[in-house]
Design an enzyme around this catalytic site. Sequence first.
Site, PDB file in Angstrom:
ATOM      1  N   ASP A 115       0.824  -1.213   0.000  1.00  0.00           N
ATOM      2  CA  ASP A 115       0.000   0.000   0.000  1.00  0.00           C
ATOM      3  C   ASP A 115       0.862   1.269   0.000  1.00  0.00           C
ATOM      4  O   ASP A 115       1.973   1.280   0.541  1.00  0.00           O
ATOM      5  CB  ASP A 115      -0.921  -0.024   1.235  1.00  0.00           C
ATOM      6  CG  ASP A 115      -2.045   0.993   1.108  1.00  0.00           C
ATOM      7  OD1 ASP A 115      -2.391   1.380  -0.022  1.00  0.00           O
ATOM      8  OD2 ASP A 115      -2.579   1.404   2.161  1.00  0.00           O
ATOM      9  N   HIS A 165       2.313   3.736  -8.956  1.00  0.00           N
ATOM     10  CA  HIS A 165       2.128   2.313  -9.277  1.00  0.00           C
ATOM     11  C   HIS A 165       3.319   1.792 -10.079  1.00  0.00           C
ATOM     12  O   HIS A 165       3.796   0.684  -9.849  1.00  0.00           O
ATOM     13  CB  HIS A 165       0.824   2.110 -10.060  1.00  0.00           C
ATOM     14  CG  HIS A 165      -0.405   2.400  -9.257  1.00  0.00           C
ATOM     15  ND1 HIS A 165      -0.625   1.846  -8.014  1.00  0.00           N
ATOM     16  CD2 HIS A 165      -1.470   3.211  -9.491  1.00  0.00           C
ATOM     17  CE1 HIS A 165      -1.784   2.285  -7.535  1.00  0.00           C
ATOM     18  NE2 HIS A 165      -2.308   3.116  -8.398  1.00  0.00           N
ATOM     19  N   LEU A 222      10.185 -20.784  -5.445  1.00  0.00           N
ATOM     20  CA  LEU A 222       9.317 -19.839  -4.719  1.00  0.00           C
ATOM     21  C   LEU A 222       7.965 -19.821  -5.413  1.00  0.00           C
ATOM     22  O   LEU A 222       7.896 -19.748  -6.636  1.00  0.00           O
ATOM     23  CB  LEU A 222       9.933 -18.424  -4.777  1.00  0.00           C
ATOM     24  CG  LEU A 222       9.026 -17.266  -4.326  1.00  0.00           C
ATOM     25  CD1 LEU A 222       8.766 -17.333  -2.820  1.00  0.00           C
ATOM     26  CD2 LEU A 222       9.645 -15.915  -4.691  1.00  0.00           C
TER      27      LEU A 222
END
Length: 224
Positions: free
Chosen positions: A12, A29, A122
């Site tokens: 965030d 962003h 991963l």
Amino acid sequence: MNPLSHVAIIMDGNGRWGLKNKNSRNAGHRAGLDTVEKIIKETIKHRIKFLTLYAFSTENWRRPKKEINYLFKLLETFLINKIEELNNQNIKLKIIGVKNFSKKLNNILNQSEKKTSKNTKLQINLALNYGSKFELINAFKNIKKDKKKISEKNINRYLQTYKTPDPDLLIRTGNTKRLSNFLLWQLAYSEIFFEKKFWPDFNQKDYNRILNKYRNIKRNFGKI
Ligand code: IPE
Ligand code: IPE
Ligand code: MG
């Protein structure tokens, strides 16, 4: 030292970072994507097996269309350019949330998942159009449809995070202390770290500081 197999992150603060530094939320962003790459690298270094990233919530549709379009374009370009590299790094990508995007993006997401499905280093769960309440309702509906009993085991099994252990650790950047409909069931016993920095400013050093702190917490799980 606590074992660590799953880190979940609410990324965030992109919008505020963008407005502050470049007078544009979308620039935030764009910058946040660089942090994603840094944190993936660091996660691999620590041999952590699962990383869940909250990228777009079911509530984020309430944002202006221009911002939403920019976000998905960014994701599309990122996957087109980077999926090969992720695959070469033995990373598995899984989308959690409902894939109801453009045909083009849905295809890219499906292909990226398929391409990387056998990878083992991963697993990245990318939460896209994800809402925990919706996920839970859907799980209950399917349990009922399959005439199974409501149990902890079955609920786990019917969630999209099936086969992913619950997060050991949740990090939320951006100086806001809430869960915003993220993994409500799965976070029942996670250690939670709220970080003041906006996501684009968050770096390996911040991440390592949190991981070190986490390692030394006394996790009780109800015991003493
Ligand atoms: C998080 O950053 C990324 C998404 C929700 C897509 P925000 O866009 O929420 O950034 P702030 O909270 O407005 O600064
Ligand atoms: C949570 O951030 C969702 C993501 C990071 C994708 P938001 O910025 O949407 O959360 P609220 O609306 O402030 O709670
Ligand atoms: Mg926000």
